[in-house]
Design an enzyme around this catalytic site. Structure first.
Site, PDB file in Angstrom:
ATOM      1  N   ILE A   1       0.863  -1.155  -0.002  1.00 15.50           N
ATOM      2  CA  ILE A   1      -0.118   0.032  -0.024  1.00 15.50           C
ATOM      3  C   ILE A   1       1.012   1.294  -0.074  1.00 15.50           C
ATOM      4  O   ILE A   1       0.578   2.237  -0.601  1.00 15.50           O
ATOM      5  CB  ILE A   1      -1.021  -0.058   1.199  1.00 15.50           C
ATOM      6  CG1 ILE A   1      -1.846  -1.182   1.139  1.00 15.50           C
ATOM      7  CG2 ILE A   1      -1.727   1.395   1.477  1.00 15.50           C
ATOM      8  CD1 ILE A   1      -2.391  -1.504   2.526  1.00 15.50           C
TER       9      ILE A   1
ATOM     10  N   LYS B   1      -1.456  -2.118  17.028  1.00 15.48           N
ATOM     11  CA  LYS B   1      -2.154  -1.308  16.511  1.00 15.48           C
ATOM     12  C   LYS B   1      -3.261  -0.345  17.362  1.00 15.48           C
ATOM     13  O   LYS B   1      -3.456   0.725  17.111  1.00 15.48           O
ATOM     14  CB  LYS B   1      -3.133  -1.960  15.544  1.00 15.48           C
ATOM     15  CG  LYS B   1      -2.456  -2.580  14.236  1.00 15.48           C
ATOM     16  CD  LYS B   1      -1.826  -1.408  13.279  1.00 15.48           C
ATOM     17  CE  LYS B   1      -1.026  -1.950  12.145  1.00 15.48           C
ATOM     18  NZ  LYS B   1      -0.118  -1.302  11.404  1.00 15.48           N
TER      19      LYS B   1
HETATM   20  N1  LIG Z   1      -2.294  -5.409   3.698  1.00 10.68           N
HETATM   21  C1  LIG Z   1      -3.395  -5.350   4.348  1.00 10.68           C
HETATM   22  O1  LIG Z   1      -4.285  -6.155   4.003  1.00 10.68           O
HETATM   23  C2  LIG Z   1      -3.645  -4.343   5.388  1.00 10.68           C
HETATM   24  C3  LIG Z   1      -4.820  -4.434   6.176  1.00 10.68           C
HETATM   25  C4  LIG Z   1      -5.133  -3.287   7.164  1.00 10.68           C
HETATM   26  C5  LIG Z   1      -4.018  -2.632   7.494  1.00 10.68           C
HETATM   27  N2  LIG Z   1      -2.926  -2.478   6.710  1.00 10.68           N
HETATM   28  C6  LIG Z   1      -1.745  -1.546   7.168  1.00 10.68           C
HETATM   29  O2  LIG Z   1      -1.353  -0.743   5.977  1.00 10.68           O
HETATM   30  C7  LIG Z   1       0.255  -0.723   6.101  1.00 10.68           C
HETATM   31  C8  LIG Z   1       0.775  -1.160   4.926  1.00 10.68           C
HETATM   32  O3  LIG Z   1       0.605  -2.595   4.735  1.00 10.68           O
HETATM   33  P1  LIG Z   1       1.307  -3.664   3.661  1.00 10.68           P
HETATM   34  O4  LIG Z   1       0.506  -4.886   3.787  1.00 10.68           O
HETATM   35  O5  LIG Z   1       1.247  -2.705   2.528  1.00 10.68           O
HETATM   36  O6  LIG Z   1       2.607  -3.678   4.214  1.00 10.68           O
HETATM   37  P2  LIG Z   1       3.823  -4.595   3.536  1.00 10.68           P
HETATM   38  O7  LIG Z   1       3.492  -5.165   1.952  1.00 10.68           O
HETATM   39  O8  LIG Z   1       4.072  -5.704   4.539  1.00 10.68           O
HETATM   40  O9  LIG Z   1       4.829  -3.569   3.491  1.00 10.68           O
HETATM   41  C9  LIG Z   1       5.578  -3.226   4.818  1.00 10.68           C
HETATM   42  C10 LIG Z   1       6.679  -2.068   4.316  1.00 10.68           C
HETATM   43  O10 LIG Z   1       7.261  -1.993   5.803  1.00 10.68           O
HETATM   44  C11 LIG Z   1       8.531  -1.809   5.746  1.00 10.68           C
HETATM   45  N3  LIG Z   1       9.335  -2.051   6.586  1.00 10.68           N
HETATM   46  C12 LIG Z   1       9.330  -3.429   7.395  1.00 10.68           C
HETATM   47  N4  LIG Z   1      10.213  -3.632   8.522  1.00 10.68           N
HETATM   48  C13 LIG Z   1      10.788  -2.446   8.564  1.00 10.68           C
HETATM   49  C14 LIG Z   1      11.892  -1.798   9.332  1.00 10.68           C
HETATM   50  N5  LIG Z   1      12.575  -2.663  10.105  1.00 10.68           N
HETATM   51  N6  LIG Z   1      12.383  -0.501   8.874  1.00 10.68           N
HETATM   52  C15 LIG Z   1      12.013   0.023   8.039  1.00 10.68           C
HETATM   53  N7  LIG Z   1      10.967  -0.416   7.127  1.00 10.68           N
HETATM   54  C16 LIG Z   1      10.391  -1.570   7.364  1.00 10.68           C
HETATM   55  C17 LIG Z   1       8.985  -2.706   4.394  1.00 10.68           C
HETATM   56  O11 LIG Z   1      10.289  -2.418   3.715  1.00 10.68           O
HETATM   57  P3  LIG Z   1      11.118  -3.353   2.876  1.00 10.68           P
HETATM   58  O12 LIG Z   1      10.161  -3.128   1.448  1.00 10.68           O
HETATM   59  O13 LIG Z   1      12.413  -2.913   2.888  1.00 10.68           O
HETATM   60  O14 LIG Z   1      10.865  -4.735   3.661  1.00 10.68           O
HETATM   61  C18 LIG Z   1       7.737  -2.557   3.575  1.00 10.68           C
HETATM   62  O15 LIG Z   1       7.828  -1.437   2.758  1.00 10.68           O
HETATM   63  C19 LIG Z   1       0.352  -1.474   7.283  1.00 10.68           C
HETATM   64  O16 LIG Z   1       0.705  -0.499   8.558  1.00 10.68           O
HETATM   65  C20 LIG Z   1      -0.641  -2.486   7.733  1.00 10.68           C
HETATM   66  O17 LIG Z   1      -0.699  -2.759   8.942  1.00 10.68           O
HETATM   67  C21 LIG Z   1      -2.606  -3.413   5.501  1.00 10.68           C
END
Ligand SMILES: NC(=O)c1ccc[n+]([C@@H]2O[C@H](COP(=O)([O-])OP(=O)(O)OC[C@H]3O[C@@H](n4cnc5c(N)ncnc54)[C@H](OP(=O)(O)O)[C@@H]3O)[C@@H](O)[C@H]2O)c1
Length: 438
Positions: free
Chosen positions: A65, A253
């Site tokens: 996202i 969260k």
């Molecule tokens: N996906 C869903 O279904 C969903 C639903 C509800 C809420 N959300 C929320 O939306 C947000 C984005 O979700 P997503 O699913 O798109 O996430 P994602 O694909 O898992 O991506 C996570 C991001 O966080 C970065 N990250 C992880 N560990 C890190 C660290 N130690 N230092 C710096 N950066 C770090 C990763 O960087 P790298 O690329 O370098 O690993 C990546 O860019 C989150 O807060 C999640 O809780 C998501």
């Protein structure tokens, strides 16, 4: 074409139309599929706002996202600062930024290294940013960085000795914003500053017990001996660990949203020297479930077998989960909608591009918020002190090692010199050197 078929049907009878009945059987299902796809795709951000000159800092902007938000904001002209765990010289990151620049026709995109699992890394970046005089322009901070332990997976402990989910999803944001707070408050009064937190509906089931976040406590729970015998006890222990994993994510969260509320109060209570009202708003966004790398890792439990299952059931995920672009819509709404740039309210919880109510009353409970704030400050202070001592010891060890190496080198050089000296004394009779010596 359809007119031709209708005329044929009316004049010669509908059975004369080729494939009519098979088509009529399939069409309702296709319609149902289309309706479900639109429904699960969620609401769309309708704002046409351009973001030229806005400076946007974003964590998690390299995946899922966050990557979609960064792409959309960059396409609308914003300057993007990606806070990533990798150094800006990482070849994949360099490629990613170049692609983003090319596809958005925006050169104002760069990266800064901020590892959310390291308090030291966050402090190094944030103090450098805050130390700048006059204060740098900063219009938006979007916090999408996130980690989730796959179902039944093992918990990870960070360099600082904390649960990784707790540190990356909550404490890192607390630390980053606490240090950047003066830079946010120092922005000119005509700006529209927004701090956007990413949340998830798992906050509804979260339980606030921050003491569980210490690495030692986690190690103890995992090492607890089973009380019963055999399989049942082992199963109980695994279940407890599974439940704890789930609770930890929900708690991060819930804590994040409670902090978001306190951070809005902290910003709003600031009395600006120019007497203008505070112009920073806190927004919390729940994007809904999306097909991101994070979700895929979580669903597949990070295993090959899980991945195979995911690929086989992909049509289902395609239908019921949003794409990262669809998940980004509520964030884009939060960053662009004009009404959030005015007034004194906040924080706002946004889901499906509209404001919704918080489903946990703790988020607005001042006593809980105060406790959490104090706990987080103390935890950071203690962990930073431990980290500083560790780094100092490591530095000392390294220096001593280098000193030893240098001494060894010096000794070997002097032995060589002595060796060459003795060679000098054994000059070959009749050689040029021995003749010179005479
Ligand atoms: N996906 C869903 O279904 C969903 C639903 C509800 C809420 N959300 C929320 O939306 C947000 C984005 O979700 P997503 O699913 O798109 O996430 P994602 O694909 O898992 O991506 C996570 C991001 O966080 C970065 N990250 C992880 N560990 C890190 C660290 N130690 N230092 C710096 N950066 C770090 C990763 O960087 P790298 O690329 O370098 O690993 C990546 O860019 C989150 O807060 C999640 O809780 C998501």
């Amino acid at each position: 074409m359809p007119v031709h078929f209708i005329i044929k049907g009316l004049s010669e009878g509908f059975p004369s139309i080729p494939y009519l009945y098979p088509v009529l059987k399939v069409v309702p299902w296709l319609l149902l599929l289309a309706v479900l796809k639109v429904y699960f795709g969620g609401a769309r951000n309708k704002s046409e706002r351009l973001m030229h000159s806005k400076v946007v800092m974003i964590t998690g902007g390299t995946s899922g996202i966050g990557a979609s938000i960064a792409h959309e904001l960059a396409s609308r002209g914003a300057q993007i600062i990606l806070l990533t765990q990798h150094p800006p010289s990482d070849i994949f990151l360099v490629d990613y930024i170049q692609d983003l620049r090319n596809s958005t026709k925006n050169q104002l995109i760069y990266a800064e290294q901020v590892d959310l699992s390291s308090l030291h890394s966050i402090r190094t970046f944030a103090t450098k940013w805050v130390d700048n005089a006059p204060p740098r322009r900063l219009d938006m901070i979007i916090l999408c960085g996130n980690t989730a332990v796959p179902q039944g997976g093992k918990k990870k402990i960070t360099k600082d000795g904390l649960d990784e989910e707790w540190q990356v999803n909550y404490l890192a944001n607390f630390h980053l914003l606490s240090i950047l707070s003066p830079a946010i408050r120092a922005q000119p009064p005509d700006r529209d500053i927004r701090i956007v937190f990413a949340t998830c509906s798992s906050y509804i089931g979260g339980t606030m017990d921050p003491k569980q976040t210490e690495g030692a406590a986690i190690a103890n729970t995992t090492a607890t001996k089973p009380r019963g015998k055999g399989k049942t006890a082992a199963a109980t222990r695994t279940n407890t660990n599974k439940r704890k994993n789930h609770n930890m994510f929900g708690m991060t969260k819930l804590a994040l949203m409670t902090f978001a509320n306190s951070f809005q109060s902290h910003l709003s209570s600031y009395k600006r020297p120019d007497n203008f009202p505070v112009n920073a708003r806190v927004l919390i966004v729940d994007p809904g479930f999306c097909r991101t790398p994070g979700t895929r890792r979580w669903l597949t439990r990070g295993s090959l077998l899980g991945l195979l299952f995911y690929l086989m059931t992909w049509p289902l995920w395609w239908l019921i989960l949003k794409s990262p672009e669809q998940g980004a819509q509520s964030f884009l709404y939060a960053t662009m909608e004009a009404k959030f740039g005015r007034g004194t309210g906040g924080p706002y919880l946004i889901k499906e591009c509209r404001e919704v109510d918080f489903l946990r009353k703790e988020i607005k409970d001042e006593a809980i918020a105060k406790q959490l704030w104090e706990f987080s400050e103390k935890q950071i202070e203690a962990k930073e002190k431990e980290g500083a001592v560790k780094r100092a010891l490591e530095k000392k060890e390294k220096e001593e090692e280098e000193k030893k190496k240098k001494q060894q080198q010096d000794t070997s050089t002097s032995t060589t010199t002595e060796g060459s000296g003795s060679a000098k004394s054994q000059q070959t009779p009749g050689s040029r050197r021995s003749r010179k010596a005479k």
